[in-house]
Design an enzyme around this catalytic site. Structure first.
Site, mmCIF file in Angstrom:
data_model
loop_
_atom_site.group_PDB
_atom_site.id
_atom_site.type_symbol
_atom_site.label_atom_id
_atom_site.label_comp_id
_atom_site.label_asym_id
_atom_site.label_seq_id
_atom_site.Cartn_x
_atom_site.Cartn_y
_atom_site.Cartn_z
ATOM 1 N N TYR A 1 58.704 -50.463 -14.398
ATOM 2 C CA TYR A 1 57.824 -51.223 -15.282
ATOM 3 C C TYR A 1 57.717 -52.684 -14.852
ATOM 4 C CZ TYR A 1 57.007 -47.425 -18.516
ATOM 5 O OH TYR A 1 56.586 -46.245 -19.069
ATOM 6 N N ASP B 1 71.532 -21.208 -16.070
ATOM 7 C CA ASP B 1 70.616 -20.086 -16.244
ATOM 8 C C ASP B 1 70.521 -19.284 -14.950
ATOM 9 O OD1 ASP B 1 69.973 -20.689 -18.873
ATOM 10 O OD2 ASP B 1 68.188 -21.853 -18.351
#
EC number: 5.6.2.2
Length: 385
Positions: free
Chosen positions: A126, A272
Site C-alpha cells: 500500500y 486434506d
C-alpha cells in the site's frame, strides 16, 4: 522476463553450488544497498561499461532448483537454488518495470531500516501503491520484487525490515516465555490457541518448556479448534500448530525452532487428501521455491499422518469431491518437482486416478469425537509416511 545465464561473481559473496540468504543487521543491509547503488551509478558514468541492467539475481526457474537431501535419518531435506543467474534489464520492454521495482523496494527498505521499523508485505504494497502506482498495481508485484531484492542483496526478508504477516496459532503441552519475561501456558488456553507473532526477531528469542512427545501440524483452523476443544493433548502429549491454510513464514519459523529445540520430537501433518494438502505438507517439509535462498532455515522433517489413501475406507462415498482444475494444476507442479518422495507421489497418483479428493471433516461421519481417536491411533500404531 528473466534471462538465465551462467553466474558471474555476485555483488555480495562468491557464488556457490547452494546459494543462500544471510541474516544481517540493519547497518549491513543498508551498506549492501549503498554498494548496489554505487555500482549502478558507476555503470552509468563509464562509457566502457556493459549494459546498466546488470542486476545479478539468482534464477528461481525450474532448471535452477534442487533438493538438498538429508544424509542421516534425522537430518532435514530442503529446497535450494543453485548458481544460475538471471537479469532484470532496463533496456528490455518486458523487464523495464521489474527493473525499476527492484530499486523502489530497495529504497523503501533502506528507509524502513534507517527508522528501525518493521512492515508487512501488505503494508509495503500500500505504501508503494501510493508512491509509485505505475509500477505496483498488485500485491504480486511486491512479493516477487522482494524476492528479487533478497536475491540481489543475499539477505533474508526479515533482514530487509519485512516481517511475516502471521495467521498461525499453537496450543498444547508447551509453555512459551517471551523476551519481556511473560509466560504463556498453552495447555490452559481456549480452542483458538496462542497467536503467533509475525516478528521473527521476537520468535527467535522465545524460550520453550514442554513435556510433549509429538508435534502435530494441522492444515485447517477448524480442525485445530476441534482437537483443541477435545483437549487431545491431555491424553496424547502433543503440541498443535496451524497456519490456518497455506503455511506463512512465521508459523514455519516457530515450527522449525521447536524442531531444533526438541530434535527427538516427531512432527506429523494432518492435511486434506488433495493436491493442495500435499503441497502444504511439502512446504513445511522442504520449504518454498519462491524463498529458495532461505528455505533451509525453515524446513522440518514432517511426516504425513493423514488423510491418506489408506484412510479412504473410513469416509462415506457421499463425502468424496471431484478434483477441481486448481487441484490438477497443483498436482502437475508437484509431479514435475524434484523433491516429491515416492510414497507421496503414489498418493498423488491415486488422487489423479480416482479423480477424487476428501477433506478431514469427512471423518465426522463417525462422530465429532472420532477425529482425536483417529489421530492418536495412527500415531501410536506408527501409521504415517
Amino acid at each position: 522476463m528473466a534471462e538465465a545465464g551462467v553466474a558471474a561473481a555476485s555483488l555480495f559473496g562468491a557464488d556457490r553450488r547452494l546459494c543462500s540468504a544471510d541474516i544481517l543487521p540493519p547497518a549491513e543491509v543498508r551498506a549492501r544497498i549503498e554498494v548496489a547503488v554505487l555500482n549502478f551509478l558507476a555503470a552509468l558514468t563509464d562509457p566502457a561499461a556493459p549494459a546498466i541492467s546488470a542486476l545479478p539475481l539468482i534464477s528461481r526457474g525450474a532448471a535452477n532448483r534442487g533438493l538438498r537431501r538429508a544424509l542421516l535419518r534425522d537430518d532435514v531435506s530442503s529446497v535450494y537454488l543453485s548458481y544460475a543467474s538471471c537479469k532484470r534489464s532496463l533496456t528490455r520492454a518486458n523487464d523495464a518495470k521489474a527493473f525499476v521495482r527492484v530499486w523502489k523496494v530497495m529504497e523503501m527498505c533502506y528507509k524502513i531500516l534507517g527508522e528501525g521499523k518493521l512492515v508487512t508485505l501488505r503494508e509495503l504494497f500500500y505504501t508503494l501503491l501510493s508512491e509509485s502506482p505505475t509500477y505496483f498495481t498488485c500485491q504480486r508485484h511486491v512479493n516477487q520484487t522482494v524476492q528479487d531484492v533478497v536475491s540481489l542483496l543475499r539477505c533474508t526478508r526479515q533482514s530487509l525490515g519485512i516481517m511475516a504477516s502471521s495467521r498461525g496459532a499453537l496450543i498444547g503441552r508447551l509453555v512459551v516465555q517471551g523476551p519481556e519475561e511473560e509466560h504463556v501456558d498453552c495447555s490452559i488456553l481456549g480452542p483458538s490457541g496462542h497467536a503467533i507473532t509475525g516478528d521473527l526477531n521476537v520468535l527467535s528469542k522465545l524460550i520453550f518448556s514442554s513435556d510433549a512427545r509429538y508435534i502435530i501440524v494441522v492444515e485447517k483452523d477448524a480442525i485445530f479448534q476441534r482437537l483443541a476443544e477435545d483437549r487431545i493433548y491431555s491424553h496424547l502429549p502433543c503440541i498443535l500448530i496451524t497456519a490456518k491454510g497455506y503455511p506463512d513464514l512465521a508459523t514455519r519459523f516457530i515450527l522449525h525452532r521447536l524442531s531444533q529445540t526438541y530434535p527427538n520430537m516427531p512432527i506429523f501433518a494432518l492435511v486434506d487428501w488433495n493436491p493442495a494438502g500435499l503441497a502444504i505438507l511439502c512446504t513445511y517439509k522442504y520449504g518454498s521455491i519462491s524463498m529458495g535462498l532461505e528455505s533451509y532455515r525453515y524446513a522440518c522433517n514432517v511426516k504425513w499422518l493423514g488423510l491418506r489413501g489408506d484412510d479412504l475406507q473410513l469416509i462415506p462415498q457421499s463425502a468424496y469431491q471431484e478434483l477441481k482444475p486448481r487441484d490438477l494444476q497443483i498436482a502437475k507442479s508437484l509431479l514435475s518437482s524434484k523433491f516429491l518422495q515416492d510414497k507421496h507421489r503414489a498418493e498423488l497418483t491415486l488422487m489423479l486416478e480416482t479423480g477424487k479428493r476428501a477433506e478431514i471433516e469427512a471423518l465426522y461421519s463417525h462422530g465429532f469425537d472420532f477425529l482425536g481417536k483417529y489421530v492418536a491411533r495412527k500415531i501410536v500404531q506408527g501409521d504415517y509416511i
